[in-house]
Design a protein around this motif. Structure first.
Motif, PDB file in Angstrom:
ATOM      1  N   VAL A  85       0.840  -1.205   0.000  1.00 15.82           N
ATOM      2  CA  VAL A  85       0.000   0.000   0.000  1.00 15.82           C
ATOM      3  C   VAL A  85       0.874   1.255   0.000  1.00 15.82           C
ATOM      4  N   LEU A  86       1.912   1.251   0.829  1.00 17.92           N
ATOM      5  CA  LEU A  86       2.809   2.415   0.869  1.00 17.92           C
ATOM      6  C   LEU A  86       3.489   2.631  -0.485  1.00 17.92           C
ATOM      7  N   ALA A  87       3.899   1.517  -1.113  1.00 15.16           N
ATOM      8  CA  ALA A  87       4.551   1.623  -2.429  1.00 15.16           C
ATOM      9  C   ALA A  87       3.612   2.289  -3.427  1.00 15.16           C
ATOM     10  N   LEU A  88       2.361   1.852  -3.400  1.00 18.75           N
ATOM     11  CA  LEU A  88       1.373   2.409  -4.324  1.00 18.75           C
ATOM     12  C   LEU A  88       1.156   3.897  -4.051  1.00 18.75           C
ATOM     13  N   ILE A  89       0.983   4.232  -2.773  1.00 15.37           N
ATOM     14  CA  ILE A  89       0.754   5.638  -2.405  1.00 15.37           C
ATOM     15  C   ILE A  89       1.951   6.500  -2.835  1.00 15.37           C
ATOM     16  N   MET A  90       3.156   5.992  -2.560  1.00 18.18           N
ATOM     17  CA  MET A  90       4.349   6.781  -2.896  1.00 18.18           C
ATOM     18  C   MET A  90       4.492   6.962  -4.397  1.00 18.18           C
ATOM     19  N   LEU A  91       4.285   5.890  -5.146  1.00 20.67           N
ATOM     20  CA  LEU A  91       4.452   5.989  -6.596  1.00 20.67           C
ATOM     21  C   LEU A  91       3.421   6.931  -7.216  1.00 20.67           C
ATOM     22  N   VAL A  92       2.184   6.852  -6.716  1.00 16.04           N
ATOM     23  CA  VAL A  92       1.142   7.760  -7.224  1.00 16.04           C
ATOM     24  C   VAL A  92       1.507   9.204  -6.860  1.00 16.04           C
ATOM     25  N   SER A  93       1.998   9.392  -5.625  1.00 20.40           N
ATOM     26  CA  SER A  93       2.393  10.751  -5.207  1.00 20.40           C
ATOM     27  C   SER A  93       3.530  11.280  -6.068  1.00 20.40           C
ATOM     28  N   PHE A  94       4.534  10.432  -6.318  1.00 16.26           N
ATOM     29  CA  PHE A  94       5.675  10.872  -7.134  1.00 16.26           C
ATOM     30  C   PHE A  94       5.203  11.258  -8.540  1.00 16.26           C
ATOM     31  N   GLY A  95       4.316  10.420  -9.092  1.00 21.04           N
ATOM     32  CA  GLY A  95       3.771  10.703 -10.429  1.00 21.04           C
ATOM     33  C   GLY A  95       3.033  12.034 -10.433  1.00 21.04           C
ATOM     34  N   GLY A  96       2.241  12.248  -9.383  1.00 19.83           N
ATOM     35  CA  GLY A  96       1.487  13.501  -9.250  1.00 19.83           C
ATOM     36  C   GLY A  96       2.416  14.702  -9.192  1.00 19.83           C
ATOM     37  N   LEU A  97       3.519  14.547  -8.455  1.00 19.11           N
ATOM     38  CA  LEU A  97       4.474  15.650  -8.325  1.00 19.11           C
ATOM     39  C   LEU A  97       5.137  15.959  -9.663  1.00 19.11           C
ATOM     40  N   ILE A  98       5.457  14.905 -10.410  1.00 16.58           N
ATOM     41  CA  ILE A  98       6.090  15.113 -11.718  1.00 16.58           C
ATOM     42  C   ILE A  98       5.123  15.864 -12.647  1.00 16.58           C
ATOM     43  N   ILE A  99       3.860  15.425 -12.642  1.00 13.10           N
ATOM     44  CA  ILE A  99       2.857  16.082 -13.491  1.00 13.10           C
ATOM     45  C   ILE A  99       2.651  17.530 -13.035  1.00 13.10           C
ATOM     46  N   PHE A 100       2.640  17.728 -11.712  1.00 10.89           N
ATOM     47  CA  PHE A 100       2.497  19.068 -11.145  1.00 10.89           C
ATOM     48  C   PHE A 100       3.627  19.979 -11.644  1.00 10.89           C
ATOM     49  N   ASN A 101       4.833  19.432 -11.674  1.00 17.15           N
ATOM     50  CA  ASN A 101       5.983  20.201 -12.149  1.00 17.15           C
ATOM     51  C   ASN A 101       5.859  20.549 -13.624  1.00 17.15           C
ATOM     52  N   ILE A 102       5.377  19.589 -14.392  1.00 17.69           N
ATOM     53  CA  ILE A 102       5.209  19.852 -15.834  1.00 17.69           C
ATOM     54  C   ILE A 102       4.177  20.961 -16.015  1.00 17.69           C
ATOM     55  N   ALA A 103       3.082  20.874 -15.255  1.00 13.95           N
ATOM     56  CA  ALA A 103       2.020  21.877 -15.361  1.00 13.95           C
ATOM     57  C   ALA A 103       2.557  23.265 -15.022  1.00 13.95           C
ATOM     58  N   ARG A 104       3.506  23.313 -14.086  1.00 14.34           N
ATOM     59  CA  ARG A 104       4.079  24.618 -13.706  1.00 14.34           C
ATOM     60  C   ARG A 104       5.180  25.054 -14.666  1.00 14.34           C
ATOM     61  N   GLY A 105       5.596  24.133 -15.539  1.00 12.51           N
ATOM     62  CA  GLY A 105       6.639  24.476 -16.501  1.00 12.51           C
ATOM     63  C   GLY A 105       8.036  24.440 -15.916  1.00 12.51           C
ATOM     64  N   LEU A 106       8.191  23.838 -14.741  1.00 13.48           N
ATOM     65  CA  LEU A 106       9.527  23.747 -14.147  1.00 13.48           C
ATOM     66  C   LEU A 106      10.251  22.539 -14.725  1.00 13.48           C
ATOM     67  N   ASN A 107      11.482  22.766 -15.155  1.00 13.89           N
ATOM     68  CA  ASN A 107      12.225  21.632 -15.711  1.00 13.89           C
ATOM     69  C   ASN A 107      13.344  21.231 -14.747  1.00 13.89           C
ATOM     70  N   SER A 113      15.102  18.307 -11.997  1.00 16.27           N
ATOM     71  CA  SER A 113      15.298  16.863 -11.906  1.00 16.27           C
ATOM     72  C   SER A 113      14.227  16.250 -11.015  1.00 16.27           C
ATOM     73  N   CYS A 114      13.771  15.035 -11.365  1.00 14.28           N
ATOM     74  CA  CYS A 114      12.736  14.390 -10.541  1.00 14.28           C
ATOM     75  C   CYS A 114      13.331  13.823  -9.259  1.00 14.28           C
ATOM     76  N   GLY A 115      14.647  13.571  -9.251  1.00 10.88           N
ATOM     77  CA  GLY A 115      15.275  13.042  -8.037  1.00 10.88           C
ATOM     78  C   GLY A 115      14.821  11.629  -7.721  1.00 10.88           C
ATOM     79  N   CYS A 116      14.428  10.887  -8.750  1.00 11.23           N
ATOM     80  CA  CYS A 116      13.871   9.550  -8.528  1.00 11.23           C
ATOM     81  C   CYS A 116      14.955   8.533  -8.173  1.00 11.23           C
ATOM     82  N   PHE A 117      15.984   8.460  -9.001  1.00 16.73           N
ATOM     83  CA  PHE A 117      17.032   7.470  -8.773  1.00 16.73           C
ATOM     84  C   PHE A 117      18.401   8.122  -8.633  1.00 16.73           C
ATOM     85  N   THR A 118      18.395   9.392  -8.373  1.00 18.50           N
ATOM     86  CA  THR A 118      19.657  10.101  -8.230  1.00 18.50           C
ATOM     87  C   THR A 118      19.471  11.305  -7.329  1.00 18.50           C
ATOM     88  N   SER A 119      20.562  11.716  -6.711  1.00 18.54           N
ATOM     89  CA  SER A 119      20.483  12.942  -5.916  1.00 18.54           C
ATOM     90  C   SER A 119      21.174  14.084  -6.650  1.00 18.54           C
TER      91      SER A 119
END
Lengths: 163, 148
Positions: free
Chosen positions: B79-101, B103-109
């Motif tokens: 359940v946590l994995a699902l919640i986190m992945l959906v949240s991360f996806g939402g954040l990425i889409i949110f960033n696109i909507a704002r036009g910010l380019n 890094s997603c910081g998914c697999f790298t710092s």
């Protein structure tokens, strides 16, 4: 107590335990690592630098169309003199203190929308200049990351001495 | 045969998700400072929560990976994995909507600018992860209902 716990759905209990394990691991790691973990600086200057919001090129265009905005070029004077965003003023990050009195007298309105830019994906000078402007008391300071390149890519008005 | 296939596919989903979360957590856990910069760029969390999130989020990803590998607290992990992945996806889409380019910081710092193509890749990748997590969560809860 056990009966009470059993009434909670298992996935919630499991999630709670996972979060608890994470917190405990984190605290133990932090405690035993000493200074092994470095965190983002929160000194006043650094904190100001990071609190400056980033603005996108689309938002910038929208602001340009609808309002009064002041562009600040944080690149060095040489680059600025060759070309810059039309009507932008220059406050190079490496010598920003030299510009404070002139800037304050030229732009006394502390609520003016300011967009600071430099060039390059990893350019940090806009953050330094933006932090400096916030220190001067300007409240609406924004950073356009990689601004100069994005500005040219979008064919927006520039001042240039080059052909 | 069908049950055996389901057991194997759920196990595979667990391991894949475990590897994903372990890779995501391990790549960031030793450099909370750099990851904090990425979180700060998202401009969502208040400043006082950025360092804490940068420290605990990668740890949570690693703990979840270990739970997914071991099968302990599996319902919570799924359940946590699902919640986190959906949240991360939402954040990425949110960033696109704002036009910010940023890094997603998914697999790298490492904080780098992301191109539009990279954002599309991030979204497609996240959707695939969400599908795997949904399959696992559904499988776990469905199996549990069967057994009870």
């Amino acid at each position: 107590m056990i009966n009470f716990l059993k009434k909670i759905p298992k996935f919630i209990r499991d999630s709670f335990f996972i979060l608890l394990i994470t917190l405990l691991t984190g605290f133990l790691l932090y405690y035993f690592s000493g200074s092994g973990f470095s965190f983002k600086e929160t000194s006043p200057g650094e904190s100001d630098k990071k609190e400056v919001p980033v603005i996108s090129i689309d938002e910038t265009k929208s602001v340009l169309d609808h309002g009064n905005v002041l562009f600040v070029d944080s690149r060095s004077k040489n680059y600025y003199e060759k070309s810059h965003i039309k009507n932008a003023v220059n406050i190079p990050a490496d010598s920003h203190l030299d510009y404070s009195f002139d800037f304050l007298s030229d732009y006394p309105d502390k609520t003016v929308k300011i967009i600071v830019y430099c060039d390059g994906k990893t350019c940090d000078s806009s953050h330094i200049t933006a932090g400096f402007l916030k220190d001067l008391g300007y409240v609406d300071v924004n950073i356009l990351i990689n601004g100069w390149s994005l500005w040219k890519e979008n064919h927006l008005p520039v001042f240039s001495t080059e052909n | 045969m069908d049950t055996e296939f389901k057991t194997h596919s759920l196990f595979t989903a667990r391991i894949i998700l475990g590897i994903i979360f372990f890779a995501a957590g391990f790549s960031k856990v030793f450099s909370p400072s750099s990851f904090a910069e990425i979180i700060a760029n998202y401009q969502i969390l208040p400043g006082y929560l950025i360092n804490e999130t940068a420290f605990f989020l990668p740890l949570l990803e690693i703990v979840m990976a270990l739970m997914l590998f071991s099968g302990l607290f599996l319902e919570g992990a799924a359940v946590l994995a699902l919640i986190m992945l959906v949240s991360f996806g939402g954040l990425i889409i949110f960033n696109i909507a704002r036009g910010l380019n940023i890094s997603c910081g998914c697999f790298t710092s490492v904080s780098e600018e992301a191109t539009n193509l990279q954002y599309i890749y991030y979204i497609i990748r996240d959707i695939i992860f969400i599908l795997i997590a949904s399959y696992l969560a559904k499988g776990i809860f469905f199996t549990k209902t069967d057994n009870s």
